[in-house]
Scaffold this motif. Structure first.
Motif, mmCIF file in Angstrom:
data_model
loop_
_atom_site.group_PDB
_atom_site.id
_atom_site.type_symbol
_atom_site.label_atom_id
_atom_site.label_comp_id
_atom_site.label_asym_id
_atom_site.label_seq_id
_atom_site.Cartn_x
_atom_site.Cartn_y
_atom_site.Cartn_z
ATOM 1 N N ARG A 28 0.820 -1.213 0.000
ATOM 2 C CA ARG A 28 0.000 0.000 0.000
ATOM 3 C C ARG A 28 0.852 1.261 0.000
ATOM 4 N NH1 ARG A 28 -1.078 3.344 4.094
ATOM 5 N NH2 ARG A 28 -0.265 2.927 6.170
ATOM 6 N N TYR A 29 2.118 1.139 0.432
ATOM 7 C CA TYR A 29 2.980 2.318 0.423
ATOM 8 C C TYR A 29 3.384 2.722 -0.998
ATOM 9 C CZ TYR A 29 3.381 2.128 5.474
ATOM 10 O OH TYR A 29 3.089 2.147 6.816
ATOM 11 N N PHE A 30 3.047 1.899 -1.970
ATOM 12 C CA PHE A 30 3.316 2.239 -3.368
ATOM 13 C C PHE A 30 2.073 2.810 -4.053
ATOM 14 C CE2 PHE A 30 6.432 -0.887 -2.185
ATOM 15 C CZ PHE A 30 7.583 -0.526 -2.866
ATOM 16 N N THR A 31 0.900 2.613 -3.472
ATOM 17 C CA THR A 31 -0.338 2.926 -4.202
ATOM 18 C C THR A 31 -1.252 3.917 -3.494
ATOM 19 O OG1 THR A 31 -1.477 1.047 -3.176
ATOM 20 C CG2 THR A 31 -0.315 0.625 -5.244
ATOM 21 N N ASP A 32 -1.017 4.173 -2.225
ATOM 22 C CA ASP A 32 -1.930 4.998 -1.429
ATOM 23 C C ASP A 32 -1.605 6.482 -1.625
ATOM 24 O OD1 ASP A 32 -3.356 6.330 0.538
ATOM 25 O OD2 ASP A 32 -3.071 4.742 2.032
ATOM 26 N N PRO A 33 -2.569 7.296 -2.093
ATOM 27 C CA PRO A 33 -2.289 8.731 -2.274
ATOM 28 C C PRO A 33 -1.916 9.435 -0.969
ATOM 29 C CG PRO A 33 -4.618 8.238 -2.646
ATOM 30 C CD PRO A 33 -3.912 6.932 -2.566
ATOM 31 N N ASP A 34 -2.406 8.940 0.175
ATOM 32 C CA ASP A 34 -2.037 9.556 1.451
ATOM 33 C C ASP A 34 -0.546 9.363 1.752
ATOM 34 O OD1 ASP A 34 -4.606 10.429 1.859
ATOM 35 O OD2 ASP A 34 -5.173 8.713 3.120
ATOM 36 N N VAL A 35 0.009 8.237 1.284
ATOM 37 C CA VAL A 35 1.437 8.002 1.489
ATOM 38 C C VAL A 35 2.257 9.010 0.683
ATOM 39 C CG1 VAL A 35 3.321 6.353 1.124
ATOM 40 C CG2 VAL A 35 1.139 5.573 2.067
ATOM 41 N N TRP A 36 1.830 9.274 -0.553
ATOM 42 C CA TRP A 36 2.539 10.269 -1.356
ATOM 43 C C TRP A 36 2.481 11.643 -0.678
ATOM 44 C CZ3 TRP A 36 5.991 12.555 -3.717
ATOM 45 C CH2 TRP A 36 5.802 13.673 -4.519
ATOM 46 N N GLU A 37 1.327 12.003 -0.112
ATOM 47 C CA GLU A 37 1.225 13.284 0.607
ATOM 48 C C GLU A 37 2.208 13.299 1.782
ATOM 49 O OE1 GLU A 37 -0.474 16.020 -0.239
ATOM 50 O OE2 GLU A 37 -1.006 14.930 -2.066
ATOM 51 N N MET A 38 2.345 12.167 2.467
ATOM 52 C CA MET A 38 3.284 12.072 3.584
ATOM 53 C C MET A 38 4.729 12.173 3.092
ATOM 54 S SD MET A 38 3.617 9.017 6.431
ATOM 55 C CE MET A 38 3.813 7.718 5.201
ATOM 56 N N GLU A 39 5.011 11.570 1.964
ATOM 57 C CA GLU A 39 6.382 11.576 1.433
ATOM 58 C C GLU A 39 6.854 12.983 1.056
ATOM 59 O OE1 GLU A 39 5.988 8.775 -1.745
ATOM 60 O OE2 GLU A 39 6.666 7.089 -0.515
#
Length: 380
Positions: A28-39
């Motif tokens: 999910r760390y490759f596909t979740d838009p919330d992860v990209w916002e966190m990155e």
């Protein structure tokens, strides 16, 4: 045990022990838009990221823009010959000031001027002038001109972004108090690159490609070559993969390859019969080919959680390439396109939601380091 998303298994944080079954970043760390916002904040606003090559802006006032996540900076050479970076944001009302300007087609300006209300800044970021309408109160019946105090140039200048360099390679850091200096983040990579005459080579080619997958998918693919024998037949010709070596450091890792014949280059930029491919966390690579008298860089720039832009730059002794160098670049481009297909196929599988967490093999220790750095950033 493979962890499918079948309700029976749960994913875990990336284990520091590569022999554990939870040694990979959960899907999910490759596909979740919330992860990209966190990155954007935990990775690209915290670590040093590549800005560009200072040889492309040799004269006072030369500049280019660089976009990292939601942030764009103007990278310019000032009156003292130093390379500085400023947010591309006017101090008046926040307007974007200069148009997108790639490093490969730089602009030149005597001063930085916002076209909205013509606030103008020196190349050191200090406010130089504002229009007369900001110095008098002729349209405001409640004020006299004498009530207008004017603006302090130092207090109303542009917001500067921290820069540092490794040879001609300029890096940015958006953090107010970066957790690492560039030297600390780069480690021995800084010493290794600064020992090479990188400044003596000229920029020759740039290729920009938009790819339909997460940026970490490509970063992981770059970090290992188990897939090369099956997928890069033209590129591996003349390379001894069985004699390759993977070197892992804190924030960068190196794939060393041995090739059969050495190129005849006057400026030795690599050990004899050796190619070195460096991945520098989070999204930059330096490619010392060994099979060509030149070097290259990749910027793996995320657009969102499902797309990234690969910016591939090539540097040779002359910007006009020989037939052999043209053929080398063609083969390199072919390699990239083969990797794009592999990464998009992997991403299609990750996006299906079937896999909860993959497993890395014992020889994928460079990739494991990549996943660990991402996990550490998320946890910070």
């Amino acid at each position: 045990m493979t962890r499918w998303n079948d309700g029976a298994e749960e994913v875990s944080a990336v284990s520091p022990d590569i022999t554990d079954e939870t040694n990979a970043l959960p899907a999910r760390y490759f596909t979740d838009p919330d992860v990209w916002e966190m990155e954007k904040e935990k990775i690209f606003s915290r670590y040093w990221v590549y800005a560009g090559h200072e040889n492309c802006i040799p004269e006072t006032g030369d500049y280019f823009t660089r976009t990292v996540g939601d942030k764009q900076v103007v990278v310019a050479r000032d009156e003292d010959g130093d390379v500085r970076a400023f947010y591309n944001v006017c101090a008046h009302r926040g307007s974007k000031m200069v148009e997108d300007t790639p490093m490969t087609d730089p602009g030149n300006m005597g001063r930085i001027q916002c076209p909205y209300h013509l606030w103008t800044y020196d190349l050191d970021g200090d406010l130089r002038s504002t229009p007369r309408s900001f110095e008098e109160a002729s349209l405001n019946p409640d004020l006299d001109d004498a009530d207008v105090s004017g603006l302090d140039p130092d207090e109303n200048g542009l917001m500067e972004v921290r820069t540092d360099d490794i040879g001609p390679l300029v890096f940015l850091n958006f953090a107010d108090d970066p957790p690492l200096t560039l030297a600390e983040q780069a480690g021995k990579l800084k010493t290794r690159l600064e020992s090479l005459p990188l400044s003596e080579y000229e920029h020759a080619r740039r290729y920009v490609s938009e790819v339909e997958c997460n940026w970490k998918t490509f970063g992981g693919n770059y970090s290992e070559c188990d897939h090369c024998q099956a997928n890069h037949q033209d590129w591996i010709r003349g390379i001894q993969l069985d004699e390759s070596e993977l070197e892992v450091n804190d924030y960068h890792w190196v794939l060393h390859y041995t090739h059969e014949e050495d190129v005849e280059d006057e400026l030795r930029i690599h050990d004899e019969h050796e190619a070195q491919f460096h991945y520098f966390w989070p999204n930059f690579t330096v490619n010392m080919y060994g099979t060509a008298d030149g070097y290259g860089t990749y910027i793996v720039d995320p657009i969102d959680e499902g797309r990234f832009q690969l910016i591939a730059d090539y540097y040779f002794a002359e910007s006009d390439l020989s037939e052999d160098e043209e053929e080398f670049v063609r083969t390199s481009r072919q390699l990239q396109e083969e990797d794009f297909e592999l990464c998009e196929r992997q991403y299609e599988g990750l996006r299906s939601g079937a896999l909860g967490q993959g497993q890395l093999g014992p020889n994928e220790h460079t990739l494991h380091r990549f996943h660990r750095l991402a996990q550490e950033a998320y946890d910070a």
